[in-house]
Design an enzyme around this catalytic site. Structure first.
Site, PDB file in Angstrom:
ATOM      1  N   ASP A   1       0.577 -14.427  -0.780  1.00  0.00           N
ATOM      2  CA  ASP A   1       1.693 -14.180  -1.915  1.00  0.00           C
ATOM      3  C   ASP A   1       3.000 -15.183  -1.646  1.00  0.00           C
ATOM      4  O   ASP A   1       3.569 -15.359  -2.844  1.00  0.00           O
ATOM      5  CB  ASP A   1       2.132 -12.966  -2.319  1.00  0.00           C
ATOM      6  CG  ASP A   1       0.840 -11.878  -2.564  1.00  0.00           C
ATOM      7  OD1 ASP A   1      -0.064 -12.263  -3.176  1.00  0.00           O
ATOM      8  OD2 ASP A   1       1.039 -10.742  -2.532  1.00  0.00           O
TER       9      ASP A   1
ATOM     10  N   ARG B   1      -4.710  -1.154   4.940  1.00  0.00           N
ATOM     11  CA  ARG B   1      -3.332  -0.491   4.359  1.00  0.00           C
ATOM     12  C   ARG B   1      -3.436   0.686   4.739  1.00  0.00           C
ATOM     13  O   ARG B   1      -4.488   1.592   4.268  1.00  0.00           O
ATOM     14  CB  ARG B   1      -3.420  -0.730   2.881  1.00  0.00           C
ATOM     15  CG  ARG B   1      -3.413  -2.317   2.487  1.00  0.00           C
ATOM     16  CD  ARG B   1      -3.281  -2.196   0.946  1.00  0.00           C
ATOM     17  NE  ARG B   1      -3.729  -3.667   0.268  1.00  0.00           N
ATOM     18  CZ  ARG B   1      -3.164  -4.857   0.227  1.00  0.00           C
ATOM     19  NH1 ARG B   1      -1.889  -4.941   0.742  1.00  0.00           N
ATOM     20  NH2 ARG B   1      -3.450  -5.861  -0.149  1.00  0.00           N
TER      21      ARG B   1
ATOM     22  N   ALA C   1      -3.422 -18.382  18.533  1.00  0.00           N
ATOM     23  CA  ALA C   1      -2.376 -19.221  19.108  1.00  0.00           C
ATOM     24  C   ALA C   1      -1.677 -17.855  19.972  1.00  0.00           C
ATOM     25  O   ALA C   1      -1.139 -18.324  21.121  1.00  0.00           O
ATOM     26  CB  ALA C   1      -1.502 -19.727  18.074  1.00  0.00           C
TER      27      ALA C   1
ATOM     28  N   LYS D   1      -4.362 -30.635 -29.395  1.00  0.00           N
ATOM     29  CA  LYS D   1      -5.124 -30.355 -28.005  1.00  0.00           C
ATOM     30  C   LYS D   1      -6.300 -29.939 -27.926  1.00  0.00           C
ATOM     31  O   LYS D   1      -6.711 -29.105 -28.880  1.00  0.00           O
ATOM     32  CB  LYS D   1      -3.919 -29.340 -27.310  1.00  0.00           C
ATOM     33  CG  LYS D   1      -2.588 -29.622 -26.847  1.00  0.00           C
ATOM     34  CD  LYS D   1      -2.056 -28.767 -25.720  1.00  0.00           C
ATOM     35  CE  LYS D   1      -0.928 -29.755 -25.336  1.00  0.00           C
ATOM     36  NZ  LYS D   1      -0.449 -28.979 -24.113  1.00  0.00           N
TER      37      LYS D   1
HETATM   38  O1  F6P Z   1      -0.792  -9.049  -0.871  1.00  0.00           O
HETATM   39  C1  F6P Z   1      -1.964  -9.785  -1.094  1.00  0.00           C
HETATM   40  C2  F6P Z   1      -2.661  -9.489  -2.224  1.00  0.00           C
HETATM   41  O2  F6P Z   1      -3.919 -10.530  -2.352  1.00  0.00           O
HETATM   42  C3  F6P Z   1      -1.912  -9.558  -3.781  1.00  0.00           C
HETATM   43  O3  F6P Z   1      -1.784 -10.709  -3.986  1.00  0.00           O
HETATM   44  C4  F6P Z   1      -2.854  -8.532  -4.391  1.00  0.00           C
HETATM   45  O4  F6P Z   1      -1.923  -8.075  -5.355  1.00  0.00           O
HETATM   46  C5  F6P Z   1      -3.341  -7.491  -3.487  1.00  0.00           C
HETATM   47  O5  F6P Z   1      -3.036  -8.292  -2.258  1.00  0.00           O
HETATM   48  C6  F6P Z   1      -4.645  -6.890  -3.905  1.00  0.00           C
HETATM   49  O6  F6P Z   1      -4.836  -6.213  -2.801  1.00  0.00           O
HETATM   50  P1  F6P Z   1      -6.323  -5.376  -2.480  1.00  0.00           P
HETATM   51  O7  F6P Z   1      -7.349  -6.257  -1.936  1.00  0.00           O
HETATM   52  O8  F6P Z   1      -5.990  -4.198  -1.630  1.00  0.00           O
HETATM   53  O9  F6P Z   1      -6.732  -4.470  -3.875  1.00  0.00           O
END
Ligand code: F6P
Length: 326
Positions: free
Chosen positions: A131, A75, A25, A216
């Protein structure tokens, strides 16, 4: 401000289904407005290392339905430091990029906020994380796909749990957020959920097992990955086994399957609408903001407010989950 001619586009942090639809997009909207998009690979890392390449109409063909991100993601530790950001800025200038669109989550927007202020650069963010833990949008890209992946998996776990009369502790993603657990807890008919936002839920779970219905046949408890006080799913499982040795208890960690797969229709639509809003917002002079959808309207929220950890989880949700699983 001079008319923007070249916009750098990147994805950063954990990937999320719908990122590709947003990339498409952004590229197509920019071309429509006679603006160039320069794709930057691997987020801030690629910006520092000069991984730039121009994108055209065809470079985003046939990606709307694909999970992951064609721009790849990372990251970046280097970008946390002033020297890393200086290198990134130098690369942007040498490629003639004077504005940015960043697709990512909390960590990404902290980085863009600092960078935009330091180098006076117009930047718009798009919420891309499974998330759903950002303020300023009802849904982040990838959340809808992820929760559907979770309920498909939990439905399968329920089949085997029911056949063996077992209690399953199922861990879902969300290192500081119970948003995935909240929705999937309702949709999968969980016994209860354990999330970082709600304290002391383990004693409540014990109480339900001890004093609740005894007939249950299966029980599903959903635990968010970052469930603070009581530890993760393995610790919860250990404590449940210790207290109720007569129950046949298993732990299942769903893990990274939650981040993959084809985006749902909703994620593709949100991605497409926000991709348009990001480019047009930049061209209108907006900067330092995340484009989101609130009550189906596009809104722009300053990065510092989008990342604030002021997500509230309605306490009534847990009551609903528990009441409906009687
Ligand atoms: O931020 C997204 C996420 O999937 C979180 O839910 C999870 O805690 C984290 O990234 C895991 O990160 P990585 O794949 O770097 O271990």
């Amino acid at each position: 401000m001079a008319q923007i001619k070249n916009i750098g586009l990147f994805t950063s942090g954990g990937d999320a289904p719908g990122m590709n639809a947003a990339i498409r997009a952004v590229v197509r909207t920019a071309l429509f407005h006679n603006v160039n998009i320069i794709g930057i690979k691997r987020g801030f890392e690629g910006m520092i290392n000069g991984e730039f390449s121009p994108m055209d109409r065809r470079s985003v063909s046939n990606i709307i339905q694909r999970g992951g991100t064609i721009l790849k993601t990372a990251r970046s530790e280097q970008f946390r430091h002033a020297e890393g950001r200086r290198k990134a800025h130098e690369q942007l200038m040498s490629h003639n990029v004077h504005a940015l669109i960043a697709i990512g989550g909390d960590g990404t927007f902290r980085g863009t906020k600092t960078f935009g202020d330091e180098y006076d650069m117009p930047i718009i963010g798009l919420p891309g994380t499974i998330d759903n833990d950002l303020t300023g949008t009802d849904f982040t890209l990838g959340y809808d796909t992820a929760i559907n992946t979770v309920i498909n998996a939990v439905d399968k776990i329920r089949d085997t749990a029911e056949s063996h009369d077992r209690l399953f502790i199922v861990e879902v993603m969300g290192k500081d957020s119970g948003m995935i657990a909240v929705r999937t807890g309702i949709a999968a008919g969980a016994e209860t959920i354990l999330i970082p936002e709600s304290k002391s839920s383990l004693p409540k779970l014990f109480d339900r097992i001890e004093n609740g219905r005894k007939d249950k046949t299966s029980r599903i408890v959903i635990v968010a990955e970052g469930e603070g006080e009581e530890g993760g799913a393995f610790e919860v499982g250990r404590r449940v086994k210790e207290k109720f040795p007569h129950l046949d208890t298993r732990v299942s960690i769903l893990g990274h399957i939650q981040r993959g797969g084809k985006p749902t229709c909703m994620d593709r639509v949100v991605a497409s609408r926000l991709g348009v809003a990001a480019v047009e917002g930049l061209l209108e002079g907006k900067r330092g903001v995340m484009a989101g959808l609130v009550e189906d309207e596009v809104v722009y929220t300053p990065f510092e407010n989008a990342v604030k950890r002021n997500m509230q989880i309605d306490p009534n949700i847990i009551r609903i989950i528990e009441m409906l699983s009687l």
